[in-house]
Design an enzyme around this catalytic site. Sequence first.
Site, PDB file in Angstrom:
ATOM      1  N   GLU A   1      -5.691  -4.666  10.536  1.00 55.46           N
ATOM      2  CA  GLU A   1      -4.513  -3.642  10.959  1.00 55.46           C
ATOM      3  C   GLU A   1      -4.808  -3.082  12.267  1.00 55.46           C
ATOM      4  O   GLU A   1      -5.545  -1.876  11.987  1.00 55.46           O
ATOM      5  CB  GLU A   1      -4.596  -2.671   9.701  1.00 55.46           C
ATOM      6  CG  GLU A   1      -4.249  -3.545   8.104  1.00 55.46           C
ATOM      7  CD  GLU A   1      -3.614  -2.393   7.563  1.00 55.46           C
ATOM      8  OE1 GLU A   1      -2.287  -2.794   6.811  1.00 55.46           O
ATOM      9  OE2 GLU A   1      -4.288  -1.219   7.080  1.00 55.46           O
TER      10      GLU A   1
ATOM     11  N   SER B   1       3.250  -2.261  10.341  1.00 57.25           N
ATOM     12  CA  SER B   1       4.687  -2.271  10.665  1.00 57.25           C
ATOM     13  C   SER B   1       5.520  -3.616  10.227  1.00 57.25           C
ATOM     14  O   SER B   1       6.227  -4.213  11.124  1.00 57.25           O
ATOM     15  CB  SER B   1       5.080  -2.048  12.172  1.00 57.25           C
ATOM     16  OG  SER B   1       4.736  -0.470  12.354  1.00 57.25           O
TER      17      SER B   1
ATOM     18  N   GLY C   1       2.396   2.083  10.863  1.00 58.34           N
ATOM     19  CA  GLY C   1       3.384   3.560  10.557  1.00 58.34           C
ATOM     20  C   GLY C   1       4.087   3.744  12.027  1.00 58.34           C
ATOM     21  O   GLY C   1       4.836   4.859  12.149  1.00 58.34           O
TER      22      GLY C   1
ATOM     23  N   ASN D   1       0.870  -1.072  -0.060  1.00 61.15           N
ATOM     24  CA  ASN D   1      -0.121  -0.151  -0.085  1.00 61.15           C
ATOM     25  C   ASN D   1       0.818   1.013   0.104  1.00 61.15           C
ATOM     26  O   ASN D   1       1.456   1.634   0.920  1.00 61.15           O
ATOM     27  CB  ASN D   1      -1.090  -0.032   1.184  1.00 61.15           C
ATOM     28  CG  ASN D   1      -1.624   1.196   1.297  1.00 61.15           C
ATOM     29  OD1 ASN D   1      -1.920   2.191   0.636  1.00 61.15           O
ATOM     30  ND2 ASN D   1      -2.399   1.505   2.656  1.00 61.15           N
TER      31      ASN D   1
ATOM     32  N   LYS E   1       0.298   4.372  -0.347  1.00 62.31           N
ATOM     33  CA  LYS E   1      -0.311   5.401   0.104  1.00 62.31           C
ATOM     34  C   LYS E   1      -0.145   6.801  -0.647  1.00 62.31           C
ATOM     35  O   LYS E   1      -0.065   6.371  -1.995  1.00 62.31           O
ATOM     36  CB  LYS E   1       0.165   5.694   1.396  1.00 62.31           C
ATOM     37  CG  LYS E   1      -0.076   4.349   2.643  1.00 62.31           C
ATOM     38  CD  LYS E   1       0.068   4.599   3.910  1.00 62.31           C
ATOM     39  CE  LYS E   1      -0.330   3.213   4.758  1.00 62.31           C
ATOM     40  NZ  LYS E   1       0.062   3.474   6.103  1.00 62.31           N
TER      41      LYS E   1
ATOM     42  N   GLU F   1      -6.861   4.974   7.915  1.00 62.92           N
ATOM     43  CA  GLU F   1      -6.509   6.293   7.623  1.00 62.92           C
ATOM     44  C   GLU F   1      -7.852   6.953   7.031  1.00 62.92           C
ATOM     45  O   GLU F   1      -8.117   7.949   7.247  1.00 62.92           O
ATOM     46  CB  GLU F   1      -5.474   6.501   6.561  1.00 62.92           C
ATOM     47  CG  GLU F   1      -4.287   5.998   7.618  1.00 62.92           C
ATOM     48  CD  GLU F   1      -3.219   5.862   6.828  1.00 62.92           C
ATOM     49  OE1 GLU F   1      -3.002   5.806   5.619  1.00 62.92           O
ATOM     50  OE2 GLU F   1      -1.994   5.206   7.325  1.00 62.92           O
TER      51      GLU F   1
ATOM     52  N   HIS G   1      -9.564   1.551   4.709  1.00 63.96           N
ATOM     53  CA  HIS G   1      -8.299   1.602   5.506  1.00 63.96           C
ATOM     54  C   HIS G   1      -8.554   2.777   6.720  1.00 63.96           C
ATOM     55  O   HIS G   1      -9.192   3.574   6.459  1.00 63.96           O
ATOM     56  CB  HIS G   1      -7.171   2.281   4.683  1.00 63.96           C
ATOM     57  CG  HIS G   1      -5.631   2.367   5.070  1.00 63.96           C
ATOM     58  ND1 HIS G   1      -5.313   3.037   6.157  1.00 63.96           N
ATOM     59  CD2 HIS G   1      -4.844   1.194   5.164  1.00 63.96           C
ATOM     60  CE1 HIS G   1      -4.003   2.583   6.621  1.00 63.96           C
ATOM     61  NE2 HIS G   1      -3.869   1.720   5.988  1.00 63.96           N
TER      62      HIS G   1
HETATM   63  P1  PGA Z   1       2.918   0.123   7.716  1.00 60.65           P
HETATM   64  O1  PGA Z   1       1.278   0.492   7.035  1.00 60.65           O
HETATM   65  O2  PGA Z   1       3.491  -1.063   7.282  1.00 60.65           O
HETATM   66  O3  PGA Z   1       3.664   1.545   7.355  1.00 60.65           O
HETATM   67  O4  PGA Z   1       2.468   0.199   9.264  1.00 60.65           O
HETATM   68  C1  PGA Z   1       0.413  -0.321   6.981  1.00 60.65           C
HETATM   69  C2  PGA Z   1      -0.806   0.021   6.024  1.00 60.65           C
HETATM   70  O5  PGA Z   1      -1.449   1.141   6.594  1.00 60.65           O
HETATM   71  O6  PGA Z   1      -1.633  -0.601   5.494  1.00 60.65           O
END
Ligand code: PGA
Length: 254
Positions: free
Chosen positions: A170, A216, A176, A12, A14, A100, A98
């Site tokens: 997630e 992560s 992140g 992803n 983003k 976010e 997601h």
């Molecule tokens: P990350 O993000 O691997 O940077 O923690 C995962 C995601 O948001 O899909």
Amino acid sequence: MNKDRKLIIAGNWKMNKTVAEAIDLVNGLKRELATVKEVDLVVAPPFTALSEVTRAILDSNIRLGAQNMSEHNFGAYTGEICAAMLKEFSVRYVILGHSERRQYQKESNETIARKALAAHAASLKPIVCIGESLDERKGGQMEQVLETQLRGSLAGFSNDQLEETIIAYEPVWAIGTGVTATTEQAQSAHAFIRRVLASIADEATARRVRIQYGGSVKPSNARELMSQPDVDGALVGGASLEIRSFTEIVKNSI
Ligand code: PGA
């Protein structure tokens, strides 16, 4: 690895990568991962790079994903992108709900379900994201939160549609942050999710649904996470932005 379900590892990206950067990244992945057959590989670039990335991965083992789409098929929805527009670029998967987007765009489970049904209607496979916040976990509400998100975001699905859906677990506190769920935390959440899927549909359907872990994921923890019985892949954010780290995650998972 001996699981009935084929692993699916998706990057992803983003809101990262210009078209030129996207091409560099995907060309590198194509080269490094050319022999991988054991895992379904997906990259989800921003909309602006779909047209070039799809060209770059033609005749490769990498499939294309998008990061969002509209629940509507066409019309006066300024700034939105519909399923048919994604299909033009041979997009196969679409990440929906997601955390976010749940946070910043206030997407509800009901909206996510409508988007996912629109995706299914266009033969796009939705990657439906769910996950609890740190407060919810600390407050002992994890299972309730996950169950509500699952029942809401998958509302109206037939068993066949559920089977064609990928769930991404997630935990919000792991995205992140560099903090990964322990393998035990991931496995127990995934097993719980599968039990809920069985109650929504039936055992056989639930056994066929792939559940990705996200939050992560990195080369150093991929092997252990992917070896858990109910972890069927990864949705990778930060570590999917570099050729080396995404490649190692995939290779360490096989
Ligand atoms: P990350 O993000 O691997 O940077 O923690 C995962 C995601 O948001 O899909």
